[in-house]
Design a protein around this motif. Structure first.
Motif, mmCIF file in Angstrom:
data_model
loop_
_atom_site.group_PDB
_atom_site.id
_atom_site.type_symbol
_atom_site.label_atom_id
_atom_site.label_comp_id
_atom_site.label_asym_id
_atom_site.label_seq_id
_atom_site.Cartn_x
_atom_site.Cartn_y
_atom_site.Cartn_z
ATOM 1 N N LYS A 1 8.972 7.457 -7.805
ATOM 2 C CA LYS A 1 8.126 7.612 -8.996
ATOM 3 C C LYS A 1 8.973 7.461 -10.257
ATOM 4 C CE LYS A 1 4.781 10.699 -11.213
ATOM 5 N NZ LYS A 1 5.391 10.599 -12.568
ATOM 6 N N ARG A 2 10.150 8.084 -10.269
ATOM 7 C CA ARG A 2 11.040 7.929 -11.431
ATOM 8 C C ARG A 2 11.464 6.477 -11.597
ATOM 9 N NH1 ARG A 2 13.136 12.937 -9.542
ATOM 10 N NH2 ARG A 2 14.861 11.882 -8.461
ATOM 11 N N PHE A 3 11.746 5.815 -10.478
ATOM 12 C CA PHE A 3 12.124 4.392 -10.507
ATOM 13 C C PHE A 3 10.983 3.555 -11.076
ATOM 14 C CE2 PHE A 3 12.128 0.314 -8.023
ATOM 15 C CZ PHE A 3 13.239 -0.254 -8.629
ATOM 16 N N ALA A 4 9.752 3.811 -10.594
ATOM 17 C CA ALA A 4 8.583 3.066 -11.081
ATOM 18 C C ALA A 4 8.326 3.361 -12.550
ATOM 19 C CB ALA A 4 7.358 3.420 -10.245
ATOM 20 N N ASP A 5 8.476 4.614 -12.949
ATOM 21 C CA ASP A 5 8.236 4.996 -14.356
ATOM 22 C C ASP A 5 9.211 4.281 -15.290
ATOM 23 O OD1 ASP A 5 6.124 6.600 -13.666
ATOM 24 O OD2 ASP A 5 7.263 8.481 -13.740
ATOM 25 N N VAL B 1 6.191 -3.939 -10.804
ATOM 26 C CA VAL B 1 6.608 -2.561 -10.501
ATOM 27 C C VAL B 1 6.402 -2.253 -9.022
ATOM 28 C CG1 VAL B 1 6.125 -0.118 -10.928
ATOM 29 C CG2 VAL B 1 6.174 -1.731 -12.839
ATOM 30 N N ILE B 2 5.205 -2.544 -8.507
ATOM 31 C CA ILE B 2 4.899 -2.225 -7.113
ATOM 32 C C ILE B 2 5.751 -3.053 -6.151
ATOM 33 C CG2 ILE B 2 3.095 -2.202 -5.346
ATOM 34 C CD1 ILE B 2 2.947 0.013 -7.507
ATOM 35 N N THR B 3 6.003 -4.305 -6.508
ATOM 36 C CA THR B 3 6.869 -5.145 -5.670
ATOM 37 C C THR B 3 8.282 -4.579 -5.623
ATOM 38 O OG1 THR B 3 5.585 -7.141 -6.189
ATOM 39 C CG2 THR B 3 7.824 -7.463 -5.373
ATOM 40 N N ALA B 4 8.783 -4.125 -6.769
ATOM 41 C CA ALA B 4 10.132 -3.545 -6.813
ATOM 42 C C ALA B 4 10.196 -2.250 -6.012
ATOM 43 C CB ALA B 4 10.529 -3.291 -8.267
ATOM 44 N N VAL B 5 9.151 -1.433 -6.104
ATOM 45 C CA VAL B 5 9.109 -0.187 -5.335
ATOM 46 C C VAL B 5 9.057 -0.497 -3.837
ATOM 47 C CG1 VAL B 5 7.752 1.887 -4.818
ATOM 48 C CG2 VAL B 5 8.053 1.163 -7.197
ATOM 49 N N ALA B 6 8.228 -1.477 -3.456
ATOM 50 C CA ALA B 6 8.127 -1.863 -2.040
ATOM 51 C C ALA B 6 9.468 -2.364 -1.519
ATOM 52 C CB ALA B 6 7.052 -2.938 -1.866
ATOM 53 N N ARG B 7 10.173 -3.162 -2.334
ATOM 54 C CA ARG B 7 11.484 -3.679 -1.929
ATOM 55 C C ARG B 7 12.484 -2.532 -1.760
ATOM 56 N NH1 ARG B 7 11.605 -7.613 -5.201
ATOM 57 N NH2 ARG B 7 12.629 -6.617 -6.958
ATOM 58 N N LYS B 8 12.471 -1.593 -2.691
ATOM 59 C CA LYS B 8 13.374 -0.445 -2.596
ATOM 60 C C LYS B 8 13.000 0.422 -1.390
ATOM 61 C CE LYS B 8 15.611 2.960 -5.604
ATOM 62 N NZ LYS B 8 16.920 2.288 -5.502
ATOM 63 N N LEU B 9 11.702 0.541 -1.133
ATOM 64 C CA LEU B 9 11.223 1.351 -0.016
ATOM 65 C C LEU B 9 11.713 0.796 1.315
ATOM 66 C CD1 LEU B 9 9.428 3.799 0.669
ATOM 67 C CD2 LEU B 9 7.472 2.242 0.733
ATOM 68 N N VAL B 10 11.616 -0.518 1.497
ATOM 69 C CA VAL B 10 12.025 -1.105 2.787
ATOM 70 C C VAL B 10 13.540 -1.027 2.967
ATOM 71 C CG1 VAL B 10 12.312 -3.542 2.105
ATOM 72 C CG2 VAL B 10 11.531 -2.983 4.395
ATOM 73 N N THR B 11 14.301 -1.122 1.886
ATOM 74 C CA THR B 11 15.755 -0.985 2.018
ATOM 75 C C THR B 11 16.135 0.458 2.350
ATOM 76 O OG1 THR B 11 16.038 -0.662 -0.384
ATOM 77 C CG2 THR B 11 16.233 -2.902 0.453
ATOM 78 N N ILE B 12 15.376 1.412 1.815
ATOM 79 C CA ILE B 12 15.628 2.820 2.115
ATOM 80 C C ILE B 12 15.339 3.124 3.586
ATOM 81 C CG2 ILE B 12 14.776 5.171 1.736
ATOM 82 C CD1 ILE B 12 14.424 4.406 -1.240
ATOM 83 N N VAL B 13 14.167 2.700 4.078
ATOM 84 C CA VAL B 13 13.824 3.020 5.466
ATOM 85 C C VAL B 13 14.754 2.293 6.427
ATOM 86 C CG1 VAL B 13 11.421 3.551 4.913
ATOM 87 C CG2 VAL B 13 12.021 1.232 5.630
ATOM 88 N N GLN C 1 0.836 -1.204 0.000
ATOM 89 C CA GLN C 1 0.000 0.000 0.000
ATOM 90 C C GLN C 1 0.871 1.254 0.000
ATOM 91 O OE1 GLN C 1 -3.353 -0.279 -0.363
ATOM 92 N NE2 GLN C 1 -2.891 -2.458 -0.495
ATOM 93 N N ALA C 2 1.941 1.239 0.800
ATOM 94 C CA ALA C 2 2.855 2.380 0.840
ATOM 95 C C ALA C 2 3.549 2.570 -0.508
ATOM 96 C CB ALA C 2 3.892 2.187 1.951
ATOM 97 N N ALA C 3 3.891 1.453 -1.144
ATOM 98 C CA ALA C 3 4.564 1.523 -2.444
ATOM 99 C C ALA C 3 3.652 2.118 -3.513
ATOM 100 C CB ALA C 3 5.033 0.131 -2.863
ATOM 101 N N LEU C 4 2.360 1.805 -3.443
ATOM 102 C CA LEU C 4 1.408 2.393 -4.385
ATOM 103 C C LEU C 4 1.413 3.914 -4.279
ATOM 104 C CD1 LEU C 4 -1.660 -0.026 -4.058
ATOM 105 C CD2 LEU C 4 -0.390 0.459 -6.163
ATOM 106 N N VAL C 5 1.413 4.409 -3.043
ATOM 107 C CA VAL C 5 1.444 5.858 -2.822
ATOM 108 C C VAL C 5 2.790 6.429 -3.268
ATOM 109 C CG1 VAL C 5 1.319 7.682 -1.085
ATOM 110 C CG2 VAL C 5 -0.181 5.686 -0.901
ATOM 111 N N ALA C 6 3.872 5.781 -2.858
ATOM 112 C CA ALA C 6 5.216 6.273 -3.173
ATOM 113 C C ALA C 6 5.479 6.309 -4.676
ATOM 114 C CB ALA C 6 6.265 5.395 -2.486
#
Length: 211
Positions: free
Chosen positions: A168-172, A184-196, A155-160
């Motif tokens: 957004k640039r990464f997802a695009d 796409v959303i799975t990759a964003v979520a994975r990147k998000l958790v590594t960032i936090v 859900q957070a990745a969808l917003v991010a």
């Protein structure tokens, strides 16, 4: 166990256990409210909404109040603990991470900031796993980990993917490369958790250079 050999021998401290209980109960009530709203919609299609209108409205109001009460308790626990409050502030500085996601990360992933990014992705079930046998042989897919936390991160990745300019640039880029929405959303979520995880390790808030 490979990431934390002491896991299973040491219980999380009292405030984390309390947060975990409160977030779990909140999740149950939110799911109950979702089912109720679906039933209300179904009653409308069947023309029977008037029969249950007062009952449904009363139940929804009750659920709304209980969810709000739990959220207040959660915020009070976090605010009363300097370390938890600092972690919450760091997490919420990341566009896409709101109060629910930050609380779930604190409650369900106390290892955050103490492990590597790859380990954080694995604990949330967002690391690709190679399949060496069966119908999935030769393919890679996510799985395992902490399911409830993974759902919140999706859900957070969808917003991010729409409101965090870096992600957004990464997802695009992935969309332009023809990747399916779920990938796409799975990759964003994975990147998000590594960032936090990195931000919590360094005790720093988000900047556009954090990624």
């Amino acid at each position: 166990m490979a990431f934390r050999p002491d896991a299973g021998r040491n219980l999380p401290h009292e405030k984390i256990r309390l947060l975990r209980a409160l977030t779990s109960k909140r999740g149950q009530l939110v799911e109950t409210r979702k089912r109720l709203l679906a039933q209300i919609k179904a009653h409308g299609k069947l023309g029977s909404a008037d029969m249950f209108e007062d009952m449904d409205a009363e139940l929804k109001d009750l659920l709304d109040r209980q969810i709000t009460e739990l959220e207040v308790q959660i915020e009070e626990i976090i605010a009363a603990d300097e370390s938890l409050a600092r972690t919450a502030s760091i997490l919420r500085s990341v566009p896409g991470i709101g109060p629910v996601a930050s609380t779930m990360l604190i409650a369900e992933m106390p290892e955050l900031g103490q492990i590597s990014g790859e380990q954080a992705a694995a604990l949330t079930g967002l690391a690709p796993i190679a399949h060496d046998s069966g119908a999935m042989r030769g393919r890679r897919a996510i799985g395992g980990g902490r399911r409830l936390l993974r759902h919140v991160l999706f859900q957070a990745a969808l917003v991010a993917s729409h409101h965090n300019q870096v992600l957004k640039r990464f997802a695009d880029r992935l969309r332009t490369a023809g990747k399916p929405h779920k990938v796409v959303i799975t990759a964003v979520a994975r990147k998000l958790v590594t960032i936090v995880n990195a931000l919590c390790k360094n005790r720093q808030k988000w900047t556009t250079q954090s990624a």
